[in-house]
Design an enzyme around this catalytic site. Structure first.
Site, PDB file in Angstrom:
ATOM      1  N   LEU A  35      21.540  33.432  46.342  1.00 43.93           N
ATOM      2  CA  LEU A  35      21.392  32.139  47.011  1.00 43.93           C
ATOM      3  C   LEU A  35      21.923  30.999  46.145  1.00 43.93           C
ATOM      4  O   LEU A  35      21.236  30.019  45.853  1.00 43.93           O
ATOM      5  CB  LEU A  35      19.934  31.873  47.425  1.00 43.93           C
ATOM      6  CG  LEU A  35      19.390  32.734  48.562  1.00 43.93           C
ATOM      7  CD1 LEU A  35      17.979  32.295  48.934  1.00 43.93           C
ATOM      8  CD2 LEU A  35      20.295  32.706  49.788  1.00 43.93           C
ATOM      9  N   ALA A  80      30.220  37.548  45.600  1.00 41.35           N
ATOM     10  CA  ALA A  80      31.338  37.083  44.779  1.00 41.35           C
ATOM     11  C   ALA A  80      31.339  35.565  44.732  1.00 41.35           C
ATOM     12  O   ALA A  80      30.898  34.902  45.677  1.00 41.35           O
ATOM     13  CB  ALA A  80      32.674  37.567  45.344  1.00 41.35           C
ATOM     14  N   SER A  82      33.955  32.735  45.141  1.00 38.14           N
ATOM     15  CA  SER A  82      35.190  32.921  45.898  1.00 38.14           C
ATOM     16  C   SER A  82      36.016  31.671  46.149  1.00 38.14           C
ATOM     17  O   SER A  82      37.017  31.743  46.863  1.00 38.14           O
ATOM     18  CB  SER A  82      34.864  33.569  47.255  1.00 38.14           C
ATOM     19  OG  SER A  82      34.064  32.692  48.032  1.00 38.14           O
ATOM     20  N   THR A  97      29.989  36.918  37.865  1.00 36.45           N
ATOM     21  CA  THR A  97      29.654  37.574  39.125  1.00 36.45           C
ATOM     22  C   THR A  97      30.673  38.634  39.510  1.00 36.45           C
ATOM     23  O   THR A  97      30.320  39.782  39.818  1.00 36.45           O
ATOM     24  CB  THR A  97      29.538  36.532  40.253  1.00 36.45           C
ATOM     25  OG1 THR A  97      28.467  35.632  39.954  1.00 36.45           O
ATOM     26  CG2 THR A  97      29.269  37.190  41.594  1.00 36.45           C
ATOM     27  N   THR A 121      39.904  40.927  48.242  1.00 32.16           N
ATOM     28  CA  THR A 121      40.713  39.919  48.916  1.00 32.16           C
ATOM     29  C   THR A 121      42.195  40.235  48.757  1.00 32.16           C
ATOM     30  O   THR A 121      42.618  40.867  47.780  1.00 32.16           O
ATOM     31  CB  THR A 121      40.427  38.527  48.311  1.00 32.16           C
ATOM     32  OG1 THR A 121      41.379  37.575  48.797  1.00 32.16           O
ATOM     33  CG2 THR A 121      40.533  38.548  46.786  1.00 32.16           C
ATOM     34  N   ASP A 122      43.000  39.743  49.694  1.00 33.63           N
ATOM     35  CA  ASP A 122      44.444  39.888  49.553  1.00 33.63           C
ATOM     36  C   ASP A 122      45.011  38.992  48.452  1.00 33.63           C
ATOM     37  O   ASP A 122      46.158  39.164  48.027  1.00 33.63           O
ATOM     38  CB  ASP A 122      45.154  39.608  50.879  1.00 33.63           C
ATOM     39  CG  ASP A 122      44.892  38.218  51.438  1.00 33.63           C
ATOM     40  OD1 ASP A 122      44.088  37.473  50.867  1.00 33.63           O
ATOM     41  OD2 ASP A 122      45.496  37.879  52.482  1.00 33.63           O
ATOM     42  N   GLU A 123      44.217  38.057  47.951  1.00 35.80           N
ATOM     43  CA  GLU A 123      44.713  37.151  46.910  1.00 35.80           C
ATOM     44  C   GLU A 123      44.994  37.873  45.592  1.00 35.80           C
ATOM     45  O   GLU A 123      45.674  37.330  44.718  1.00 35.80           O
ATOM     46  CB  GLU A 123      43.742  36.001  46.698  1.00 35.80           C
ATOM     47  CG  GLU A 123      43.640  35.096  47.909  1.00 35.80           C
ATOM     48  CD  GLU A 123      42.891  33.806  47.630  1.00 35.80           C
ATOM     49  OE1 GLU A 123      43.091  33.220  46.546  1.00 35.80           O
ATOM     50  OE2 GLU A 123      42.100  33.390  48.498  1.00 35.80           O
ATOM     51  N   TYR A 148      39.851  32.855  40.222  1.00 33.47           N
ATOM     52  CA  TYR A 148      39.166  33.601  41.277  1.00 33.47           C
ATOM     53  C   TYR A 148      39.863  34.923  41.554  1.00 33.47           C
ATOM     54  O   TYR A 148      39.273  36.002  41.465  1.00 33.47           O
ATOM     55  CB  TYR A 148      39.077  32.773  42.558  1.00 33.47           C
ATOM     56  CG  TYR A 148      38.842  33.608  43.798  1.00 33.47           C
ATOM     57  CD1 TYR A 148      37.729  34.447  43.881  1.00 33.47           C
ATOM     58  CD2 TYR A 148      39.733  33.590  44.866  1.00 33.47           C
ATOM     59  CE1 TYR A 148      37.513  35.242  45.003  1.00 33.47           C
ATOM     60  CE2 TYR A 148      39.523  34.367  45.983  1.00 33.47           C
ATOM     61  CZ  TYR A 148      38.417  35.194  46.052  1.00 33.47           C
ATOM     62  OH  TYR A 148      38.204  35.981  47.150  1.00 33.47           O
ATOM     63  N   LYS A 152      38.731  38.960  40.876  1.00 34.71           N
ATOM     64  CA  LYS A 152      38.634  39.955  41.949  1.00 34.71           C
ATOM     65  C   LYS A 152      39.557  41.139  41.669  1.00 34.71           C
ATOM     66  O   LYS A 152      39.201  42.290  41.935  1.00 34.71           O
ATOM     67  CB  LYS A 152      38.961  39.318  43.300  1.00 34.71           C
ATOM     68  CG  LYS A 152      37.883  38.384  43.817  1.00 34.71           C
ATOM     69  CD  LYS A 152      36.543  39.069  44.019  1.00 34.71           C
ATOM     70  CE  LYS A 152      36.563  40.063  45.153  1.00 34.71           C
ATOM     71  NZ  LYS A 152      35.215  40.666  45.382  1.00 34.71           N
ATOM     72  N   ASN A 177      42.416  36.174  55.079  1.00 36.10           N
ATOM     73  CA  ASN A 177      41.493  35.037  55.174  1.00 36.10           C
ATOM     74  C   ASN A 177      40.592  35.138  56.404  1.00 36.10           C
ATOM     75  O   ASN A 177      41.088  35.299  57.529  1.00 36.10           O
ATOM     76  CB  ASN A 177      42.267  33.727  55.226  1.00 36.10           C
ATOM     77  CG  ASN A 177      42.834  33.343  53.876  1.00 36.10           C
ATOM     78  OD1 ASN A 177      43.651  34.060  53.315  1.00 36.10           O
ATOM     79  ND2 ASN A 177      42.391  32.219  53.340  1.00 36.10           N
ATOM     80  N   LEU A 204      45.125  17.940  54.915  1.00 35.92           N
ATOM     81  CA  LEU A 204      46.026  19.061  54.650  1.00 35.92           C
ATOM     82  C   LEU A 204      46.585  18.945  53.248  1.00 35.92           C
ATOM     83  O   LEU A 204      47.125  17.899  52.866  1.00 35.92           O
ATOM     84  CB  LEU A 204      47.196  19.045  55.638  1.00 35.92           C
ATOM     85  CG  LEU A 204      47.104  19.880  56.908  1.00 35.92           C
ATOM     86  CD1 LEU A 204      48.390  19.728  57.694  1.00 35.92           C
ATOM     87  CD2 LEU A 204      46.850  21.337  56.595  1.00 35.92           C
TER      88      LEU A 204
END
Length: 332
Positions: A35, A80, A82, A97, A121-123, A148, A152, A177, A204
């Site tokens: 949390l 995670a 993120s 983490t 993740t795809d990152e 990040y 991962k 995403n 943006l």
């Protein structure tokens, strides 16, 4: 009936998975969540208490993790740190983490012989050029570009090593995403939706040309459940729904769905190291395991998401002002 532990199950993607499992199986779920700001106990409201237990705790707490793994048939690891911007500001929590936490889970899985599925993740693959026809596959070399994504990538490599070296019963999925209910308002799509609801012009980065491959969180959940039940141990599966859209198009679609002019947004300073394009080839998952997404139409999934944020302002409102103050301090 399986006994599942879901780490990070009060976060965005994890809570969607918990709801999906309750709706589609008779499994019992124990949610383990620290949390942090990104976890919200209210994301689990309304779930049957006889099916879902909640434990507040940290995945680096080896004693707690050991106790939960001892009673589990399988563990799905969503927990995670993120957020890319946060990782640029303070990388340490991401190491704690994403790397040490995953190591702790792997050691418990090794001890108890527990089935583990690791969410990534795809990152980890870095990014693609905007005009590159290629998409990421399970064989794409890792090339992370932020604290990040590098943590991962490190956690993925730990899982692979523990499978090979110690026979841990694990699988990995790298997903594009996500969007959908219960996503923190710091993230791109919910930030723009809640800005419009509040009468604030969307923002943006740069020129909005960066491309993401969007998937609804419920489709991610169904893919993970499929991998848990049918996936080959030691295998990696990429999860995607052919949802490539650049950020400008996403903002314009949000504005249009609110009945506003599609150019009613502002351009702000681009993020450092902002990846250009992600794109997922999920052929292995679809062909080997028979999975397919429900939300094949991004605009339909976006409409579903907008409805949720319109109907659930008490869930997201407490965090909104703080998020916008943070971005305003950075000129974003």
């Amino acid at each position: 009936m399986r006994r599942l532990v879901v780490t990070g199950g009060a976060g965005f993607i994890g809570s969607n998975f918990v709801h999906h499992v309750v709706q589609n199986t008779d499994d019992h779920i124990t949610v383990l969540d620290k949390l942090t700001y990104a976890g919200n106990r209210a994301s689990l409201d309304g779930l049957p208490p006889e099916r879902v237990d909640f434990v507040q705790g940290d995945i680096v707490d080896a004693e707690l993790v050991d106790r939960l793994f001892a009673d589990a048939d399988a563990v799905v690891h969503y927990a995670a740190e993120s957020h890319n911007d946060n990782s640029l500001n303070d990388p340490r929590p991401f190491l704690d983490t994403n790397v040490l936490g995953t190591f702790t889970l792997l050691e418990a899985a090794r001890k108890h012989g527990t089935r583990l599925h690791h969410i990534s993740t795809d990152e980890v693959y870095g990014d693609l050029e905007l005009d590159d026809p290629q998409r990421f596959t399970e064989d794409t070399p890792y090339n992370p570009s932020s604290p990040y994504s590098s943590t991962k990538a490190g956690s993925d490599l730990l899982v692979r090593a523990w499978v090979r070296s110690f026979g841990v019963q694990a699988t990995i999925s790298n997903c594009s995403n996500n969007y959908g209910p219960f996503q923190h308002v710091e993230k791109f799509i919910p930030r723009q939706i809640t800005n419009v609801i509040r009468g604030i012009r969307p923002k943006l980065y740069g020129t909005g040309e960066n491309v993401r491959d969007w998937i609804h969180a419920d489709d991610h959940s169904s893919a993970v459940l499929t991998i848990l039940e049918k996936g080959r141990i030691g295998e990696t599966y990429l999860i995607g729904a052919d949802g490539e859209k650049n950020n400008r198009t996403v903002v314009e679609l949000i504005l249009e769905q609110f009945g506003l002019r599609p150019d009613s947004y502002d351009l702000v300073t681009d993020r450092a190291g902002h990846d250009l394009r992600y794109a997922i080839d999920s052929a292995r998952l679809r062909n080997e395991l028979g999975w397919s997404p429900r939300f094949r139409d991004f605009e339909a999934g976006l409409a579903d998401t907008i409805r949720w944020y319109r109907d659930n302002e008490p869930w997201w409102a407490p965090a909104k002002d703080g998020v916008e103050a943070f971005y305003a301090s950075k000129g974003q």
